[in-house]
Scaffold this motif. Structure first.
Motif, PDB file in Angstrom:
ATOM      1  N   GLY A  36     -51.620  34.512 -63.215  1.00  0.00           N
ATOM      2  CA  GLY A  36     -50.482  35.228 -62.640  1.00  0.00           C
ATOM      3  C   GLY A  36     -50.236  34.825 -61.196  1.00  0.00           C
ATOM      4  N   SER A  49     -57.568  35.269 -68.516  1.00  0.00           N
ATOM      5  CA  SER A  49     -56.201  35.796 -68.674  1.00  0.00           C
ATOM      6  C   SER A  49     -55.764  35.558 -70.105  1.00  0.00           C
ATOM      7  N   ASP A  50     -54.773  36.342 -70.554  1.00  0.00           N
ATOM      8  CA  ASP A  50     -54.341  36.153 -71.951  1.00  0.00           C
ATOM      9  C   ASP A  50     -53.423  34.949 -72.113  1.00  0.00           C
ATOM     10  N   PRO A  84     -48.101  33.701 -67.744  1.00  0.00           N
ATOM     11  CA  PRO A  84     -47.027  34.663 -68.007  1.00  0.00           C
ATOM     12  C   PRO A  84     -45.610  34.160 -67.779  1.00  0.00           C
ATOM     13  N   CYS A 133     -57.856  43.854 -73.319  1.00  0.00           N
ATOM     14  CA  CYS A 133     -57.948  44.999 -74.230  1.00  0.00           C
ATOM     15  C   CYS A 133     -59.029  44.777 -75.294  1.00  0.00           C
ATOM     16  N   ALA A 177     -55.727  41.381 -63.710  1.00  0.00           N
ATOM     17  CA  ALA A 177     -54.911  41.312 -64.926  1.00  0.00           C
ATOM     18  C   ALA A 177     -54.242  42.647 -65.188  1.00  0.00           C
ATOM     19  N   GLN A 180     -50.217  44.444 -66.905  1.00  0.00           N
ATOM     20  CA  GLN A 180     -48.774  44.386 -67.167  1.00  0.00           C
ATOM     21  C   GLN A 180     -48.179  44.889 -65.861  1.00  0.00           C
ATOM     22  N   ALA A 181     -47.592  44.000 -65.068  1.00  0.00           N
ATOM     23  CA  ALA A 181     -47.311  44.279 -63.660  1.00  0.00           C
ATOM     24  C   ALA A 181     -45.842  44.593 -63.373  1.00  0.00           C
ATOM     25  N   ILE A 187     -57.869  45.719 -58.440  1.00  0.00           N
ATOM     26  CA  ILE A 187     -56.528  45.717 -57.835  1.00  0.00           C
ATOM     27  C   ILE A 187     -55.638  46.677 -58.624  1.00  0.00           C
ATOM     28  N   THR A 188     -55.119  47.704 -57.958  1.00  0.00           N
ATOM     29  CA  THR A 188     -54.131  48.568 -58.636  1.00  0.00           C
ATOM     30  C   THR A 188     -52.777  48.328 -57.963  1.00  0.00           C
ATOM     31  N   ALA A 244     -51.991  47.569 -52.827  1.00  0.00           N
ATOM     32  CA  ALA A 244     -51.104  46.809 -51.938  1.00  0.00           C
ATOM     33  C   ALA A 244     -49.664  47.016 -52.365  1.00  0.00           C
TER      34      ALA A 244
END
Ligand SMILES: NC(=O)c1ccc[n+]([C@@H]2O[C@H](COP(=O)([O-])OP(=O)(O)OC[C@H]3O[C@@H](n4cnc5c(N)ncnc54)[C@H](O)[C@@H]3O)[C@@H](O)[C@H]2O)c1
Length: 374
Positions: A18, A39-40, A43, A67, A88, A90-91, A130-131, A189
Motif C-alpha cells: 500500500g 499483504s493480500d 491495491p 483475516c 494492512a 481497508q483504508a 497503525i490505526t 495519524a
C-alpha cells in the motif's frame, strides 16, 4: 538516525504493498533493516510498490490475508521478526459504505489476528499498530483530539479504526503488560499525502489521475479540513516510536501500551481547496473543478485536528515540514513519475524515492529533530 535501531533489524510489515507501507518498507531498507512484507494484493495500478519494484528489495514479499489467522501467525513465526508494523487495512471511507462487513473484518479481526500472531512468536520485542485519526468520536471541535478523548466513528471505516484501538489496548493490558512481553503501542495519524498514492477517492490521487489524463480534477468536499502531512512525517514518528520500544531503556515515560497522535502543527490544518490550490502552484498546467454538492448518505466529517503534545512530551517528536514543502514533495514525485523515461522507471523511481527520503531527513537534521541525532 533512529538510534541505529534498524541496522540488521528484522522487521515484519503488513500492508507493504500500500501507499504508506511501501514508503515505510523503502525507508527501512535504506536504514539497513531486513524486511518481510505481508499483504493480500497490490491495491492499485499504478502503485508506489510496483513503481519502485520494491518486492525485489525485501527479504520476503508475502501474499496473504490478515483475516486468515493461521496464515498470518505462520508468516510471523516463520520470519521471527524483532519488530512488527501493522498497516494492512481497508483504508477507504467510501469503500467502507459499500463493503462495511469486509471493512470491519479486515480492520478489527485483522488487528486481532495480528496480535494473536505476536502472542505466538517469541522473537517479537516491539509492535506499532497503525490505526487512524478517524478513530476518535468526531465532535467537529476546532481544537485537536487528544489520545484520552472518546473513540468513535460514524462511518464504517472510522468505527472500525475505533474498534481496532479497543481490541489493541485490551490485548496490551491483558497479554503484553509485563516486563518480558513485546512493547506495543498504537499510532493515530491524519491524512497523509505524498508521491505514489493512487487510491480511489483521495484528493491527491484524484488530481494525479486527472493531470495524467490532461483533464480537470473534480474535487469533492473542498471545504473539508484535515491535518495533511507528507507520508514521511508520520513514518518518522512510527520509526522513532518503534526504535524507542525496541531499545526500551531509560525511558522517562513508560511507552508500553500507549497511543500516540502524529500530525502537523495545528496551524497546518488546511482545507481540501487549499491543498488543490497549492498543488496547482507546484504542478504547472494543473486545473480543477470544485464540486460543492455533498453526496447523499455519506457522512464524512468536515473538521478533524490532532493534538500531538503527547508525542512531543514522551518522544520529543514533532512534524518537520511546512504545508508548502509537503505539497511540493508530493507534486515533484508525481511529476517525475509521469515525465520520466518509462523503460528506466523502476530503477529511477526507487532512486528518486530514496532521494526524497534523504532530502527529508537532511531537512529534519537541520531542524534538530530528535530522531536524527546519533
Ligand atoms: N493514507 C492515509 O491518509 C491514512 C490516514 C490515516 C490512517 N491510515 C492508515 O494507514 C494504514 C495504511 O494506509 P494506506 O493509505 O497505505 O492504505 P492502502 O490502501 O494504500 O494500503 C493498504 C494495504 O493493506 C493491504 N491489505 C488490505 N486488506 C488486507 C487484507 N485483508 N489482508 C492483507 N493485506 C491487506 C493492502 O494490500 C495494502 O498493502 C491503514 O491502516 C490506514 O487505515 C492511512
Amino acid at each position: 538516525m533512529f538510534a541505529n535501531a534498524y541496522q540488521g533489524c528484522r522487521v515484519f510489515i503488513t500492508g507493504h504493498t500500500g501507499f504508506k507501507g511501501s514508503w515505510l518498507a523503502a525507508w527501512l531498507t535504506q536504514l539497513g533493516a531486513e524486511v518481510c512484507g505481508f499483504s493480500d494484493t497490490v491495491p492499485t495500478l499504478p502503485s508506489h510498490y510496483a513503481a519502485l519494484e520494491l518486492g525485489s528489495q525485501l527479504v520476503r514479499d508475502l501474499r496473504g490475508n490478515i483475516c486468515d489467522r493461521s496464515a498470518l501467525r505462520n508468516a510471523v513465526c516463520d520470519f521471527q521478526p524483532d519488530i512488527v508494523f501493522h498497516l494492512a487495512a481497508q483504508a477507504l471511507v467510501r469503500k467502507s459504505y459499500q463493503q462495511p462487513a469486509q471493512t470491519f473484518e479486515t480492520n478489527v479481526m485483522g488487528t486481532l489476528n495480528m496480535l494473536e500472531a505476536i502472542r505466538a512468536c517469541t522473537s517479537v520485542k516491539a509492535v506499532v499498530l497503525i490505526t487512524s485519526d478517524k478513530c476518535y468520536r468526531n465532535n467537529e471541535w476546532p481544537w485537536g483530539y487528544r489520545e484520552t478523548d472518546h473513540l468513535g466513528g460514524q462511518d464504517p471505516y472510522s468505527a472500525s479504526k475505533g474498534c481496532a484501538e479497543i481490541v489493541a489496548h485490551s490485548y496490551f493490558d491483558s497479554f503484553f503488560a509485563d516486563g518480558e512481553a513485546p512493547r506495543c503501542a498504537t499510532v493515530r495519524a491524519g491524512n497523509v499525502i505524498g508521491g505514489g498514492d493512487w487510491a480511489q477517492d483521495r484528493i491527491v490521487p484524484d488530481c494525479a489521475r486527472a493531470w495524467a489524463a490532461k483533464t480537470a480534477a473534480k474535487i469533492r468536499n473542498p471545504w473539508a479540513t484535515r491535518p495533511w502531512q507528507l507520508v514521511l512525517e508520520p513514518l518518522s514518528g512510527y520509526l522513532w516510536l518503534g526504535a524507542r520500544l525496541l531499545l526500551g531503556q531509560n525511558e522517562p515515560f513508560d511507552l508500553r501500551g500507549q497511543a500516540y497522535n502524529f500530525g502537523p502543527s495545528s496551524d497546518v490544518n488546511k482545507s481540501v481547496a487549499e491543498v488543490v490550490e497549492t498543488l496547482a502552484i507546484h504542478w504547472p498546467g494543473f486545473t480543477s473543478e470544485m464540486n460543492t454538492t455533498k453526496p447523499a448518505n455519506m457522512n464524512e466529517c468536515t473538521l478533524l485536528k490532532l493534538c500531538c503534545d503527547k508525542a512531543l512530551a514522551h518522544l520529543g517528536w514533532k512534524a518537520t515540514l511546512t504545508f508548502d514543502e509537503t505539497v511540493r514533495y508530493t507534486a515533484e514525485w508525481y511529476r517525475y513519475f509521469y515525465n520520466g523515461d518509462a523503460r528506466e522507471r523502476p530503477q529511477n523511481m526507487m532512486t528518486f524515492t530514496l532521494g526524497q527520503i534523504s532530502a527529508y531527513t537532511n531537512t529534519a537534521t537541520q531542524r534538530n529533530q530528535i530522531w536524527t541525532q546519533k
